[in-house]
Design an enzyme around this catalytic site. Structure first.
Site, PDB file in Angstrom:
ATOM      1  N   ARG A 261       0.827  -1.226   0.000  1.00  0.00           N
ATOM      2  CA  ARG A 261       0.000   0.000   0.000  1.00  0.00           C
ATOM      3  C   ARG A 261       0.853   1.266   0.000  1.00  0.00           C
ATOM      4  O   ARG A 261       0.496   2.267   0.610  1.00  0.00           O
ATOM      5  CB  ARG A 261      -0.953   0.026   1.207  1.00  0.00           C
ATOM      6  CG  ARG A 261      -1.989  -1.086   1.223  1.00  0.00           C
ATOM      7  CD  ARG A 261      -2.959  -0.983   0.053  1.00  0.00           C
ATOM      8  NE  ARG A 261      -4.080  -1.883   0.217  1.00  0.00           N
ATOM      9  CZ  ARG A 261      -4.106  -3.151  -0.210  1.00  0.00           C
ATOM     10  NH1 ARG A 261      -3.057  -3.655  -0.834  1.00  0.00           N
ATOM     11  NH2 ARG A 261      -5.190  -3.873  -0.027  1.00  0.00           N
ATOM     12  N   SER A 335     -10.787  -0.824   2.936  1.00  0.00           N
ATOM     13  CA  SER A 335     -10.091  -0.933   4.233  1.00  0.00           C
ATOM     14  C   SER A 335      -9.706   0.463   4.704  1.00  0.00           C
ATOM     15  O   SER A 335      -8.997   1.180   3.991  1.00  0.00           O
ATOM     16  CB  SER A 335      -8.805  -1.754   4.101  1.00  0.00           C
ATOM     17  OG  SER A 335      -9.085  -3.037   3.631  1.00  0.00           O
ATOM     18  N   GLU A 431      -5.235   3.654   6.007  1.00  0.00           N
ATOM     19  CA  GLU A 431      -4.883   3.344   4.623  1.00  0.00           C
ATOM     20  C   GLU A 431      -5.521   4.372   3.699  1.00  0.00           C
ATOM     21  O   GLU A 431      -4.988   4.733   2.658  1.00  0.00           O
ATOM     22  CB  GLU A 431      -5.386   1.921   4.297  1.00  0.00           C
ATOM     23  CG  GLU A 431      -4.862   1.340   3.012  1.00  0.00           C
ATOM     24  CD  GLU A 431      -5.933   1.185   1.973  1.00  0.00           C
ATOM     25  OE1 GLU A 431      -6.547   2.209   1.601  1.00  0.00           O
ATOM     26  OE2 GLU A 431      -6.161   0.054   1.520  1.00  0.00           O
TER      27      GLU A 431
HETATM   28  P1  FAD Z   1      -8.812   8.628  -5.190  1.00  0.00           P
HETATM   29  O1  FAD Z   1      -9.538   8.164  -3.980  1.00  0.00           O
HETATM   30  O2  FAD Z   1      -9.490   9.621  -6.056  1.00  0.00           O
HETATM   31  O3  FAD Z   1      -7.388   9.159  -4.792  1.00  0.00           O
HETATM   32  C1  FAD Z   1      -6.564   8.426  -3.916  1.00  0.00           C
HETATM   33  C2  FAD Z   1      -5.255   9.205  -3.718  1.00  0.00           C
HETATM   34  O4  FAD Z   1      -4.509   9.248  -4.928  1.00  0.00           O
HETATM   35  C3  FAD Z   1      -5.489  10.665  -3.339  1.00  0.00           C
HETATM   36  O5  FAD Z   1      -4.432  11.062  -2.482  1.00  0.00           O
HETATM   37  C4  FAD Z   1      -5.392  11.408  -4.656  1.00  0.00           C
HETATM   38  O6  FAD Z   1      -4.964  12.754  -4.497  1.00  0.00           O
HETATM   39  C5  FAD Z   1      -4.351  10.594  -5.408  1.00  0.00           C
HETATM   40  N1  FAD Z   1      -4.559  10.528  -6.856  1.00  0.00           N
HETATM   41  C6  FAD Z   1      -5.624   9.963  -7.493  1.00  0.00           C
HETATM   42  N2  FAD Z   1      -5.430  10.011  -8.820  1.00  0.00           N
HETATM   43  C7  FAD Z   1      -4.244  10.605  -9.029  1.00  0.00           C
HETATM   44  C8  FAD Z   1      -3.499  10.942 -10.207  1.00  0.00           C
HETATM   45  N3  FAD Z   1      -3.942  10.666 -11.421  1.00  0.00           N
HETATM   46  N4  FAD Z   1      -2.313  11.563 -10.042  1.00  0.00           N
HETATM   47  C9  FAD Z   1      -1.841  11.869  -8.820  1.00  0.00           C
HETATM   48  N5  FAD Z   1      -2.493  11.566  -7.673  1.00  0.00           N
HETATM   49  C10 FAD Z   1      -3.684  10.939  -7.783  1.00  0.00           C
HETATM   50  N6  FAD Z   1      -7.659  -0.791  -2.571  1.00  0.00           N
HETATM   51  C11 FAD Z   1      -6.830  -1.854  -2.672  1.00  0.00           C
HETATM   52  O7  FAD Z   1      -5.603  -1.669  -2.813  1.00  0.00           O
HETATM   53  N7  FAD Z   1      -7.292  -3.133  -2.650  1.00  0.00           N
HETATM   54  C12 FAD Z   1      -8.603  -3.411  -2.504  1.00  0.00           C
HETATM   55  O8  FAD Z   1      -8.984  -4.577  -2.492  1.00  0.00           O
HETATM   56  C13 FAD Z   1      -9.508  -2.324  -2.398  1.00  0.00           C
HETATM   57  N8  FAD Z   1     -10.832  -2.549  -2.229  1.00  0.00           N
HETATM   58  C14 FAD Z   1     -11.700  -1.510  -2.100  1.00  0.00           C
HETATM   59  C15 FAD Z   1     -13.058  -1.774  -1.953  1.00  0.00           C
HETATM   60  C16 FAD Z   1     -13.961  -0.745  -1.820  1.00  0.00           C
HETATM   61  C17 FAD Z   1     -15.430  -1.047  -1.665  1.00  0.00           C
HETATM   62  C18 FAD Z   1     -13.502   0.598  -1.872  1.00  0.00           C
HETATM   63  C19 FAD Z   1     -14.479   1.733  -1.777  1.00  0.00           C
HETATM   64  C20 FAD Z   1     -12.156   0.881  -2.013  1.00  0.00           C
HETATM   65  C21 FAD Z   1     -11.238  -0.181  -2.125  1.00  0.00           C
HETATM   66  N9  FAD Z   1      -9.849   0.050  -2.274  1.00  0.00           N
HETATM   67  C22 FAD Z   1      -8.994  -1.006  -2.420  1.00  0.00           C
HETATM   68  C23 FAD Z   1      -9.299   1.425  -2.243  1.00  0.00           C
HETATM   69  C24 FAD Z   1      -9.372   2.165  -3.603  1.00  0.00           C
HETATM   70  O9  FAD Z   1     -10.276   1.557  -4.469  1.00  0.00           O
HETATM   71  C25 FAD Z   1      -8.019   2.228  -4.290  1.00  0.00           C
HETATM   72  O10 FAD Z   1      -7.078   2.850  -3.455  1.00  0.00           O
HETATM   73  C26 FAD Z   1      -8.065   2.979  -5.606  1.00  0.00           C
HETATM   74  O11 FAD Z   1      -6.848   2.831  -6.296  1.00  0.00           O
HETATM   75  C27 FAD Z   1      -8.353   4.465  -5.433  1.00  0.00           C
HETATM   76  O12 FAD Z   1      -8.554   5.007  -6.717  1.00  0.00           O
HETATM   77  P2  FAD Z   1      -9.289   6.394  -6.933  1.00  0.00           P
HETATM   78  O13 FAD Z   1      -9.159   6.741  -8.361  1.00  0.00           O
HETATM   79  O14 FAD Z   1     -10.658   6.309  -6.392  1.00  0.00           O
HETATM   80  O15 FAD Z   1      -8.380   7.351  -6.067  1.00  0.00           O
HETATM   81  N1  EPU Z   2     -10.713 -10.887   9.695  1.00  0.00           N
HETATM   82  C1  EPU Z   2     -11.379 -10.971  10.896  1.00  0.00           C
HETATM   83  N2  EPU Z   2     -12.402 -10.102  11.120  1.00  0.00           N
HETATM   84  C2  EPU Z   2     -12.787  -9.187  10.190  1.00  0.00           C
HETATM   85  C3  EPU Z   2     -12.102  -9.097   8.987  1.00  0.00           C
HETATM   86  C4  EPU Z   2     -11.060  -9.977   8.762  1.00  0.00           C
HETATM   87  O1  EPU Z   2     -11.066 -11.781  11.749  1.00  0.00           O
HETATM   88  O2  EPU Z   2     -13.747  -8.464  10.468  1.00  0.00           O
HETATM   89  C5  EPU Z   2      -9.669 -11.872   9.413  1.00  0.00           C
HETATM   90  C6  EPU Z   2     -10.140 -12.854   8.343  1.00  0.00           C
HETATM   91  O3  EPU Z   2     -10.851 -13.929   8.897  1.00  0.00           O
HETATM   92  C7  EPU Z   2      -8.863 -13.289   7.697  1.00  0.00           C
HETATM   93  C8  EPU Z   2      -7.950 -12.069   7.861  1.00  0.00           C
HETATM   94  O4  EPU Z   2      -8.531 -11.252   8.866  1.00  0.00           O
HETATM   95  O5  EPU Z   2      -8.303 -14.371   8.366  1.00  0.00           O
HETATM   96  C9  EPU Z   2      -7.775 -11.295   6.567  1.00  0.00           C
HETATM   97  O6  EPU Z   2      -9.057 -10.868   6.078  1.00  0.00           O
HETATM   98  P1  EPU Z   2      -9.355 -10.618   4.522  1.00  0.00           P
HETATM   99  O7  EPU Z   2      -8.903 -11.795   3.738  1.00  0.00           O
HETATM  100  O8  EPU Z   2     -10.748 -10.185   4.405  1.00  0.00           O
HETATM  101  O9  EPU Z   2      -8.365  -9.464   4.125  1.00  0.00           O
HETATM  102  P2  EPU Z   2      -7.928  -8.148   4.879  1.00  0.00           P
HETATM  103  O10 EPU Z   2      -6.523  -8.323   5.338  1.00  0.00           O
HETATM  104  O11 EPU Z   2      -8.924  -7.755   5.890  1.00  0.00           O
HETATM  105  C10 EPU Z   2      -6.870  -7.156   2.736  1.00  0.00           C
HETATM  106  C11 EPU Z   2      -6.848  -5.836   2.042  1.00  0.00           C
HETATM  107  C12 EPU Z   2      -8.080  -5.660   1.166  1.00  0.00           C
HETATM  108  C13 EPU Z   2      -8.096  -6.771   0.134  1.00  0.00           C
HETATM  109  C14 EPU Z   2      -8.118  -8.110   0.873  1.00  0.00           C
HETATM  110  C15 EPU Z   2      -8.056  -9.283  -0.080  1.00  0.00           C
HETATM  111  C16 EPU Z   2      -5.576  -4.316   3.411  1.00  0.00           C
HETATM  112  C17 EPU Z   2      -5.585  -3.149   4.326  1.00  0.00           C
HETATM  113  N3  EPU Z   2      -6.752  -4.751   3.001  1.00  0.00           N
HETATM  114  O12 EPU Z   2      -7.950  -7.123   3.650  1.00  0.00           O
HETATM  115  O13 EPU Z   2      -7.958  -4.411   0.477  1.00  0.00           O
HETATM  116  O14 EPU Z   2      -9.204  -6.665  -0.717  1.00  0.00           O
HETATM  117  O15 EPU Z   2      -6.987  -8.200   1.761  1.00  0.00           O
HETATM  118  O16 EPU Z   2      -6.765  -9.439  -0.548  1.00  0.00           O
HETATM  119  O17 EPU Z   2      -4.500  -4.797   3.061  1.00  0.00           O
HETATM  120  C18 EPU Z   2      -8.482  -2.107   0.599  1.00  0.00           C
HETATM  121  O18 EPU Z   2      -7.269  -1.896   0.557  1.00  0.00           O
HETATM  122  O19 EPU Z   2      -9.329  -1.178   0.612  1.00  0.00           O
HETATM  123  C19 EPU Z   2      -8.966  -3.484   0.609  1.00  0.00           C
HETATM  124  C20 EPU Z   2     -10.251  -3.802   0.677  1.00  0.00           C
END
Ligand code: FAD
Ligand code: EPU
Length: 438
Positions: A261, A335, A431
């Site tokens: 991240r 997250s 995050e």
């Molecule tokens: P924004 O929220 O618009 O911006 C994020 C940051 O980047 C800000 O600081 C902004 O200023 C900067 N920025 C954005 N675009 C640019 C650009 N073109 N140039 C310079 N700076 C820029 N993330 C994960 O890593 N893994 C996941 O599994 C994951 N799951 C998610 C699930 C949900 C339901 C949600 C809501 C979010 C999740 N995220 C996850 C977080 C998010 O989707 C990612 O971080 C995504 O890359 C953000 O993209 P954005 O375009 O919305 O960025």
């Molecule tokens: N867990 C719990 N309780 C909860 C949630 C999770 O006990 O409420 C335990 C689960 O049982 C599991 C472990 O924690 O054993 C990990 O959970 P999960 O696989 O759901 O993944 P996570 O570590 O909670 C991360 C990323 C997610 C990404 C998933 C899948 C971060 C901060 N988050 O979540 O990214 O989608 O793994 O790879 O690294 C995001 O960045 O926004 C995001 C959603």
């Protein structure tokens, strides 16, 4: 400070025009007959082309400087027949004038759905519009916030400066050897649409990252990751406009300093660049990544040799839908906290007091803890407080029930941080990007 780039030049004795965007970047407008342009984007990746571009800049190549106004007047006098640059540098689509709006509500432009007004807002569709926006912000001393899809930000208050929403579209296959492809994508494209498109085409490698909201341009910012894959695994390079000089610069993989991240754009180079396009290395024969337990259980009914990349992407989407809230229904930014990484000594201390702590050993001897587990054990999972709360299926996700303010969500976050510190001695880090007026 005045923008140093782009510089506009005309080749003497011809009608050819150049917009020099940085020491290694130029866009050439080459006349075709009397009414059309051929447009080429040049990236000086090798020394001879670097010298050619340097000479062009230094007038050694019989070119003369012209003003931006003269450049665009001449560009507009013809139409673009063909362009090697479909990604909005100086293409026909990229030379409109910037549209600025005032007092725009950002709630629909972010997934947390917090009410927050921005004083000035613009959607940019080309590198040139990015530069126009940077100039406008600089001339009026407006603090600048870059937005992609708004899915990883928490807005703490109104934004008194200017928001620049990245809208550069387009996709080009730059190389394809039959197996490996180099695909460059505009920063304003939707990440999930890119993944779906790639899966559809059989350009594999991104399928585990399906359904992550947001834009392509933000994907390297925090090196998005899920289900055993991170964007760094498929990232080749990106191009970004320098917020002070207007220079276009290419960052290769090493220059981005990716981590969990993390990237250089959240550290040393924070707030210095606007990412405008990102290139990925995809493969028709990419290996499948199915180590994640949940993916294996989703696909256990299929004979292993028949599992496809599409199956993996669909499994990932099912898993995500089962535990992550849909921002269209319940505001959130994924997250809220990172999974904490502890050195061996600190980890042993936590383990001795909490033998069930969910953890993953990392290369180098440190350990990653599951922050969701810590928050759940601390008693926060499913808790609602006012207009916000902790999601009942995934304790790492904070949610907005509709009317929460940024402050309210942040207060909840800090109480969780304090509680986890008190119960486990572990410091949680957000995050999600916290957006406060400085
Ligand atoms: P924004 O929220 O618009 O911006 C994020 C940051 O980047 C800000 O600081 C902004 O200023 C900067 N920025 C954005 N675009 C640019 C650009 N073109 N140039 C310079 N700076 C820029 N993330 C994960 O890593 N893994 C996941 O599994 C994951 N799951 C998610 C699930 C949900 C339901 C949600 C809501 C979010 C999740 N995220 C996850 C977080 C998010 O989707 C990612 O971080 C995504 O890359 C953000 O993209 P954005 O375009 O919305 O960025
Ligand atoms: N867990 C719990 N309780 C909860 C949630 C999770 O006990 O409420 C335990 C689960 O049982 C599991 C472990 O924690 O054993 C990990 O959970 P999960 O696989 O759901 O993944 P996570 O570590 O909670 C991360 C990323 C997610 C990404 C998933 C899948 C971060 C901060 N988050 O979540 O990214 O989608 O793994 O790879 O690294 C995001 O960045 O926004 C995001 C959603």
């Amino acid at each position: 400070m005045m923008m140093e780039y782009p510089q506009f030049r005309m080749l003497e004795g011809t009608d050819s025009l150049y917009a020099i965007e940085g020491p290694r970047h130029a866009v050439e407008f080459q006349p075709l007959g009397s009414t059309e342009w051929l447009v080429h984007a040049h990236f000086a990746s090798d020394y001879p082309r670097f010298v050619w571009l340097q000479e062009l800049r230094e007038e050694a190549a019989q070119s003369k400087a012209i003003s931006k106004e003269v450049f665009f007047e001449r560009v507009h006098a013809r139409t673009v027949r063909e362009s090697s640059s479909k990604l909005g540098r100086f293409s026909a689509a990229g030379i409109e004038t910037l549209t600025l709006e005032s007092n725009v509500q950002l709630k629909p432009l972010t997934t947390f759905g917090v009410s927050s007004f921005t004083r000035h807002h613009t959607l940019v569709r080309s590198d040139e519009e990015v530069r126009q926006a940077l100039m406008a912000a600089e001339q009026s001393s407006w603090e600048l916030l870059i937005l992609g899809g708004g899915s990883n930000v928490l807005l703490h208050s109104d934004w008194e400066g200017m928001t620049l929403q990245q809208g550069i579209k387009g996709m080009e296959v730059l190389n394809d050897d039959g197996n490996c492809l180099e695909v460059v994508v505009g920063a304003g494209e939707s990440w999930h649409d890119l993944v779906l498109h790639a899966v559809e085409k059989g350009w594999n490698g991104l399928e585990n990252l399906a359904l992550i909201p947001g834009s392509v341009g933000a994907s390297p910012m925090q090196n998005i990751g899920a289900y055993g894959v991170e964007v760094k695994d498929r990232f080749l390079w990106l191009e970004a406009v320098n917020r002070k000089t207007g220079e276009l610069h290419r960052f290769d993989h090493a220059a981005c300093e990716f981590g969990y991240r993390e990237s250089i754009f959240k550290q040393k180079e924070k707030n210095l660049w606007v990412i405008v396009r990102v290139a990925f290395g995809l493969e028709r024969n990419a290996p499948l990544h199915m180590d994640y337990g949940a993916i294996q259980s989703e696909l256990q009914h299929l004979p292993p040799q028949e599992i496809t990349h599409r199956d993996v992407s669909e499994a990932v989407m099912r898993i995500r839908r089962s535990k992550l809230p849909d921002p269209a229904k319940l505001g959130n930014a994924g997250s809220f906290f990172k999974n904490p990484i502890l050195d061996p000594k600190a980890f042993q201390e936590v383990l001795s007091n909490h033998p069930n702590v969910i953890h993953y050993p990392l290369e180098g001897g440190s350990f990653k803890l599951a922050a969701g587990w810590l928050i759940e054990q601390a008693g926060w999972k499913g808790k609602r407080r006012g207009h916000c709360g902790v999601h009942d299926k995934q304790a790492l996700v904070l949610v907005n029930y509709g009317k929460a303010t940024g402050h309210e969500i942040w207060r909840l976050a800090t109480d969780i941080i304090d509680d986890v510190r008190a119960q486990f001695g572990v410091e949680l880090q957000p995050e999600v990007n916290q957006i406060r007026v400085s």
